[in-house]
Scaffold this active site. Structure first.
Site, PDB file in Angstrom:
ATOM      1  N   GLN A 193      20.945  37.980  37.902  1.00  0.00           N
ATOM      2  CA  GLN A 193      20.797  39.255  37.170  1.00  0.00           C
ATOM      3  C   GLN A 193      19.872  38.859  35.957  1.00  0.00           C
ATOM      4  O   GLN A 193      19.542  39.506  34.977  1.00  0.00           O
ATOM      5  CB  GLN A 193      22.140  39.750  36.757  1.00  0.00           C
ATOM      6  CG  GLN A 193      22.865  40.276  38.005  1.00  0.00           C
ATOM      7  CD  GLN A 193      24.300  40.735  37.671  1.00  0.00           C
ATOM      8  OE1 GLN A 193      24.688  40.647  36.417  1.00  0.00           O
ATOM      9  NE2 GLN A 193      25.136  40.914  38.712  1.00  0.00           N
ATOM     10  N   HIS A 263      25.716  38.994  34.547  1.00  0.00           N
ATOM     11  CA  HIS A 263      26.445  39.399  33.376  1.00  0.00           C
ATOM     12  C   HIS A 263      25.600  38.807  32.091  1.00  0.00           C
ATOM     13  O   HIS A 263      26.207  38.273  31.198  1.00  0.00           O
ATOM     14  CB  HIS A 263      27.877  39.188  33.434  1.00  0.00           C
ATOM     15  CG  HIS A 263      28.627  39.677  34.401  1.00  0.00           C
ATOM     16  ND1 HIS A 263      29.990  39.488  34.847  1.00  0.00           N
ATOM     17  CD2 HIS A 263      28.161  40.474  35.556  1.00  0.00           C
ATOM     18  CE1 HIS A 263      30.069  40.001  35.619  1.00  0.00           C
ATOM     19  NE2 HIS A 263      28.993  40.393  36.353  1.00  0.00           N
ATOM     20  N   GLU A 356      32.775  51.485  32.232  1.00  0.00           N
ATOM     21  CA  GLU A 356      33.263  52.102  30.955  1.00  0.00           C
ATOM     22  C   GLU A 356      32.130  52.636  29.973  1.00  0.00           C
ATOM     23  O   GLU A 356      31.022  51.920  29.828  1.00  0.00           O
ATOM     24  CB  GLU A 356      34.140  50.920  30.062  1.00  0.00           C
ATOM     25  CG  GLU A 356      35.426  50.614  30.843  1.00  0.00           C
ATOM     26  CD  GLU A 356      36.093  49.650  30.205  1.00  0.00           C
ATOM     27  OE1 GLU A 356      35.795  49.141  29.022  1.00  0.00           O
ATOM     28  OE2 GLU A 356      37.340  49.262  30.574  1.00  0.00           O
ATOM     29  N   TYR A 366      37.857  45.044  23.391  1.00  0.00           N
ATOM     30  CA  TYR A 366      37.557  45.985  24.497  1.00  0.00           C
ATOM     31  C   TYR A 366      38.423  45.641  25.505  1.00  0.00           C
ATOM     32  O   TYR A 366      38.251  46.343  26.548  1.00  0.00           O
ATOM     33  CB  TYR A 366      36.163  46.564  24.522  1.00  0.00           C
ATOM     34  CG  TYR A 366      35.612  47.319  23.365  1.00  0.00           C
ATOM     35  CD1 TYR A 366      36.169  48.791  23.231  1.00  0.00           C
ATOM     36  CD2 TYR A 366      35.518  46.835  22.211  1.00  0.00           C
ATOM     37  CE1 TYR A 366      35.811  49.415  22.079  1.00  0.00           C
ATOM     38  CE2 TYR A 366      35.047  47.325  20.881  1.00  0.00           C
ATOM     39  CZ  TYR A 366      35.502  48.809  20.842  1.00  0.00           C
ATOM     40  OH  TYR A 366      35.212  49.680  19.766  1.00  0.00           O
ATOM     41  N   TYR A 377      35.718  42.724  43.081  1.00  0.00           N
ATOM     42  CA  TYR A 377      34.695  43.403  43.848  1.00  0.00           C
ATOM     43  C   TYR A 377      35.050  43.361  45.515  1.00  0.00           C
ATOM     44  O   TYR A 377      34.579  44.122  46.346  1.00  0.00           O
ATOM     45  CB  TYR A 377      33.202  42.869  43.974  1.00  0.00           C
ATOM     46  CG  TYR A 377      32.380  43.533  42.975  1.00  0.00           C
ATOM     47  CD1 TYR A 377      31.755  44.651  43.172  1.00  0.00           C
ATOM     48  CD2 TYR A 377      32.273  43.097  41.648  1.00  0.00           C
ATOM     49  CE1 TYR A 377      31.296  45.482  42.309  1.00  0.00           C
ATOM     50  CE2 TYR A 377      31.611  43.877  40.844  1.00  0.00           C
ATOM     51  CZ  TYR A 377      31.049  44.946  41.041  1.00  0.00           C
ATOM     52  OH  TYR A 377      30.399  45.729  40.020  1.00  0.00           O
TER      53      TYR A 377
END
Ligand code: HEC
Length: 481
Positions: A193, A263, A356, A366, A377
């Protein structure tokens, strides 16, 4: 959205049948379950509720008609305690709380998947008019033949700049993309990613020409292994090159994580006071998001030149990273600040079932991974905790996960009824959502279209049109006559 569908069930299940139907697990003590939630469902529930939750002897769980309440807590309660008089076993003895939580997520996912299959979404091809709830719009290709565009920014000069994940920055002028990418960009990790992420102009760009970039910075660790982390820089465009480059944020070498992987966050936004906010994902490290000594899994805040603002919540403790503004984030791939309320929102790509939208406030936690509305997953349970003292609740969350990416508030004039609404891009679900917020709470949401490919970002242009970044093109959404 409600499907019209005959409800296959027969509540009056006979006592004779029952003896063979109740699986043994309900009578035994909790076992350590290693399977996925789908396997658990097939083993313990399918015999009565149907192979696909469509209902059999027991009611369907797809039709959104609930005898005992359809909110998360009611579903968990139904599963936990059962309805012995109606032949629904109590599962608390067989299933630990986190498995029950995973089952609730699974039921939600399957129900949403079913509803999707019954609903027709707009899929605007070139020059097709779509009538959405508030506006009729047309979607056209603005710039085509691109490779994974990641971010787009309009400059006060009338030009635009666009990043591609694979590390290239392009100038776009009058809807035409430059033949050559901007030269002089830093080396970017593009595995997994990782990549070149956001591009955002300084609020005073017309005066100072600063362009900010977020990217996955590739380095070598002490053993010579490739490591990377989200880094923020700024530079100026001159003769097709990025010059006067300065580092705005770079983590300590020991905080870098194995290159590639997951991430990275990588979004940037300026508030009206001129502070620079940016996001870094937790790089798959989960609990690290709770560690204030690490920059990952956090949203950060800096002065435009990289200095630490004196009123940052963790600026005065030698053990914490002073740029941290909020923590407990998984992968904040979207960041937007309302021009109407000055509130900061992040869109967080959650685990399975737990994407979210958060209202991001100073020093708040959070919750990732201690609380979440999702599971792993692979369908194994994570935790039953969705709320905890000292941890913030999201404005809203989505199950199943759309895989949220870029977000932005619409401030243009072409679509007056969309003014100050939040637009939300998603990857896996390939949906563009319009979300209306009031006082930091969700009022309504609408899927504007679906299935044109993974959407990385959405942003309003100075012409009032909305620009949407699809896998190989930038599409422009303008009012239909
Ligand atoms: C032996 C048959 C049987 C099995 C096995 C069974 N159920 Fe049920 N379940 C029922 C019946 C019958 C009802 C309806 C109860 C009623 O009418 O009040 C029900 C109701 C429910 C409800 C509440 C539905 C509503 O409309 O409010 C949920 C949720 C539920 N079951 C989940 C599960 C899950 C999850 C499993 C597997 C872990 C499971 N059930 C296994 C028979 C079964």
């Amino acid at each position: 959205m409600r499907p019209t569908h005959p409800r296959p069930h027969g509540r009056n299940i006979s006592r004779l049948l029952l003896a063979t139907l109740i699986p043994l697990a309900s009578a035994t003590a909790q076992q350590v379950r290693t399977g996925t939630v789908a396997q658990t469902y097939a083993e313990l529930c399918a015999s009565c509720h149907g192979k696909n939750l469509e209902g059999a002897q027991a009611p369907s769980m797809l039709d959104d008609v609930w005898i005992h309440g359809g909110d998360d807590e009611s579903l968990a309660l139904s599963i936990r305690n059962g309805f012995p008089l109606k032949e629904m076993p109590a599962w608390s003895a067989a299933l630990p709380e986190k498995e029950i939580r995973a089952m609730v997520i699974y039921i939600r996912e399957q129900r949403a998947k079913y509803a999707r299959e019954q609903t027709v979404f707009a899929k605007p091809a070139e020059s097709v008019t779509v009538k959405s709830l508030l506006h009729r719009y047309r979607l056209d290709t603005w710039v085509g033949e691109l490779k994974e565009p990641y971010s787009l920014a309009f400059l006060p000069t009338g030009r635009a700049v666009m990043t591609e994940k694979l590390g290239r920055l392009f100038v776009i002028e009058n809807g035409k993309i430059a033949e050559q990418p901007v030269s002089g960009l830093p080396e970017v990790d593009t595995g997994g990613q990782a990549g070149l992420f956001d591009v955002v102009p300084h609020p005073d760009y017309a005066k100072n020409g600063w362009l900010y970039l977020a990217y996955s910075d590739l380095q070598k660790d002490a053993d010579g292994k490739a490591v990377s982390l989200t880094r923020i820089m700024r530079g100026k465009l001159r003769d097709g090159a990025l010059v006067e480059q300065q580092t705005i944020f770079q983590a300590k070498p020991e905080h870098y994580v194995k290159a590639g992987g997951v991430h990275f966050g990588g979004r940037i936004a300026f508030d009206r006071a001129g502070y620079l906010f940016f996001t870094i994902g937790e790089r798959g490290g989960k609990m690290v998001a709770q560690d204030l000594g690490l920059p990952i899994g956090k949203i950060h805040r800096l002065h435009d030149d990289g200095r630490i603002p004196a009123d940052n919540p963790f600026a005065h403790d030698a053990k914490t990273v002073p740029s941290i503004w909020s923590y407990g984030h998984r992968n904040p791939q979207g960041l937007a600040i309302s021009r109407e309320t000055d509130q900061v929102f992040d869109a967080e790509h959650g685990p399975r079932g737990g994407d979210e939208l958060n209202l991001v406030e100073k020093g708040r936690n959070y919750g990732w991974p201690v609380i979440t509305y999702g599971m792993e997953y692979n369908g194994t349970a994570m935790t039953e905790l969705t709320a905890k003292e000292g941890m913030e609740q999201p404005v809203t969350y989505w199950t199943p996960s759309p895989a949220l990416c870029g977000i932005s508030f619409y401030t243009g004039d072409l679509f007056p009824k969309w003014k100050n609404h939040l637009f939300v891009a998603s990857l896996a679900a390939q949906e563009l959502r319009r979300v209306e917020l009031k006082d930091g709470k969700l009022v309504t949401q609408e899927i504007l279209f679906k299935d044109l490919g993974r959407i990385r970002h959405v942003i309003g242009g100075p012409d009032g049109a909305l620009y949407v970044l699809l896998p190989t093109r930038i599409a422009r959404i303008a009012p239909a006559e």
